[in-house]
Design an enzyme around this catalytic site. Sequence first.
Site, PDB file in Angstrom:
ATOM      1  N   LYS A  56       0.491  -0.833  -0.233  1.00 40.57           N
ATOM      2  CA  LYS A  56      -0.347  -0.087   0.043  1.00 40.57           C
ATOM      3  C   LYS A  56       0.974   1.374  -0.131  1.00 40.57           C
ATOM      4  O   LYS A  56       0.457   2.346  -0.589  1.00 40.57           O
ATOM      5  CB  LYS A  56      -0.691  -0.219   1.348  1.00 40.57           C
ATOM      6  N   SER A  81      -9.136  -0.197   7.175  1.00 40.13           N
ATOM      7  CA  SER A  81      -8.426  -0.897   8.328  1.00 40.13           C
ATOM      8  C   SER A  81      -6.899  -1.670   8.515  1.00 40.13           C
ATOM      9  O   SER A  81      -7.331  -2.073   8.917  1.00 40.13           O
ATOM     10  CB  SER A  81      -9.247  -2.348   7.619  1.00 40.13           C
ATOM     11  N   GLU A 207     -10.087 -13.884  -2.936  1.00 38.84           N
ATOM     12  CA  GLU A 207     -11.308 -13.393  -2.248  1.00 38.84           C
ATOM     13  C   GLU A 207     -11.051 -14.386  -0.963  1.00 38.84           C
ATOM     14  O   GLU A 207     -11.846 -15.610  -0.829  1.00 38.84           O
ATOM     15  CB  GLU A 207     -12.183 -12.682  -2.531  1.00 38.84           C
ATOM     16  N   GLY A 211     -16.306 -12.953   2.513  1.00 33.99           N
ATOM     17  CA  GLY A 211     -16.382 -12.117   1.676  1.00 33.99           C
ATOM     18  C   GLY A 211     -15.962 -11.740   0.031  1.00 33.99           C
ATOM     19  O   GLY A 211     -14.841 -10.981  -0.274  1.00 33.99           O
ATOM     20  N   ASP A 213     -17.802 -10.770  -2.405  1.00 38.59           N
ATOM     21  CA  ASP A 213     -17.938  -9.907  -2.839  1.00 38.59           C
ATOM     22  C   ASP A 213     -17.402  -9.556  -4.318  1.00 38.59           C
ATOM     23  O   ASP A 213     -18.676  -9.397  -5.718  1.00 38.59           O
ATOM     24  CB  ASP A 213     -18.861  -8.181  -2.546  1.00 38.59           C
ATOM     25  N   SER A 307       0.936  -9.848   0.078  1.00 34.48           N
ATOM     26  CA  SER A 307       0.690  -8.499  -0.611  1.00 34.48           C
ATOM     27  C   SER A 307       1.032  -7.531   1.237  1.00 34.48           C
ATOM     28  O   SER A 307       0.948  -6.762   1.006  1.00 34.48           O
ATOM     29  CB  SER A 307      -0.640  -8.018  -0.641  1.00 34.48           C
TER      30      SER A 307
HETATM   31  C1  LIG Z   1      -5.865  -3.405   1.256  1.00 35.92           C
HETATM   32  C2  LIG Z   1      -4.904  -4.498   0.752  1.00 35.92           C
HETATM   33  C3  LIG Z   1      -5.189  -5.272   0.663  1.00 35.92           C
HETATM   34  C4  LIG Z   1      -6.558  -5.822  -0.596  1.00 35.92           C
HETATM   35  O1  LIG Z   1      -5.580  -5.069  -1.664  1.00 35.92           O
HETATM   36  P1  LIG Z   1      -7.206  -3.289  -2.696  1.00 35.92           P
HETATM   37  O2  LIG Z   1      -6.955  -3.307  -2.995  1.00 35.92           O
HETATM   38  O3  LIG Z   1      -8.021  -3.605  -1.692  1.00 35.92           O
HETATM   39  O4  LIG Z   1      -7.952  -5.125  -3.279  1.00 35.92           O
HETATM   40  C5  LIG Z   1      -4.671  -7.003   0.296  1.00 35.92           C
HETATM   41  N1  LIG Z   1      -3.478  -7.218   1.396  1.00 35.92           N
HETATM   42  C6  LIG Z   1      -2.757  -6.697   2.296  1.00 35.92           C
HETATM   43  C7  LIG Z   1      -1.905  -6.430   3.474  1.00 35.92           C
HETATM   44  C8  LIG Z   1      -3.379  -5.450   2.398  1.00 35.92           C
HETATM   45  O5  LIG Z   1      -2.892  -4.077   3.198  1.00 35.92           O
END
Ligand SMILES: *Cc1c(COP(=O)(O)O)cnc(C)c1O
Length: 321
Positions: A56, A81, A207, A211, A213, A307
Amino acid sequence: MPALPVPTFDDVLDAAARLEGVAHRTPVLTSSTFDERTGASVFFKCENFQRMGAFKFRGAYNAISHFDAEQHKAGVLTYSSGNHAQAIALSARLAGIHATIVMPHDAPEAKVAATKGYGGEVITYDRYKENREEIGRRLADERGMTLIPPYDHPHVIAGQGTAVKELIDETGPLDMLFVCLGGGGLISGSALSAAALSPACTVIGIEPEAGNDGQQSLARGEIVHIDAPRTIADGAASTHLGDYTFDIIRRLVARIETVSDAQLIDTMRFFAQRMKIVVEPTGCLAAAAVLNGIVPVKGKRVGVVVSGGNVDLPKLAHYLA
Ligand SMILES: *Cc1c(COP(=O)(O)O)cnc(C)c1O
């Protein structure tokens, strides 16, 4: 301000230039055990090693790098979140501007502490009762701050796309790419990069089961809203895709599948035991789908986006026990 157009791969390239020397170029790891179990050649893009512990940072920093002098003065506001909050707080600190973050009252302690640690002002709300988007918009109006939402923004999407750009620059073309999704910012940017750099690559979204969606939205051809899901994948606990992200996902993402919380815990254990890395539950989504054979990958060259790695240590110990 006029609405920005839907981002393209050119915007990912622009973001990559802005992030050069600021974001980490995260490692691409492999595991022979994982390859043996799945019969594939798997490349993990490890964004748990990104600044603030998740991809992010890329989108947040890119978005703030577009601010003009007036926007700098009033500062940035967001709701999140967790990881987007830290990303905005850190990016704001680097840009020397004020950041206000609207966070759920039950956000992981490590994420709240880190956000405050980066100098962000935190305002909490009850995510089962209140609407964070309304709170965010109201505060932004009152304070004249620029709202940078966690996923549905062209500069955020373009920034997130730089991780998969780096991955494919390093590995060459892939047959399949697995990316987790909440609101879809990461997978949208990833799909832009994959379509440009590895056009034959099939992009698959993952997903949490509780959740789905995104899966429903792809099936119905319209954005489906769900109640706040209860899952350990807190980073993917969003209730709906965004307009920008859905536009890209419906064009460039082949399918969306789900995994259970139990499968996430198994995968977290695999990462810790076999690869010696700490991955948060949400960060395990894509790998869990591959490990559990949700989509056949035998003989394929597969990219998996890991991620993030921000998990409370007592919780991690509990999951691994
Ligand atoms: C925010 C986040 C996601 C999901 O990302 P989106 O762009 O909302 O789809 C997945 N993994 C981690 C660690 C995140 O912080």
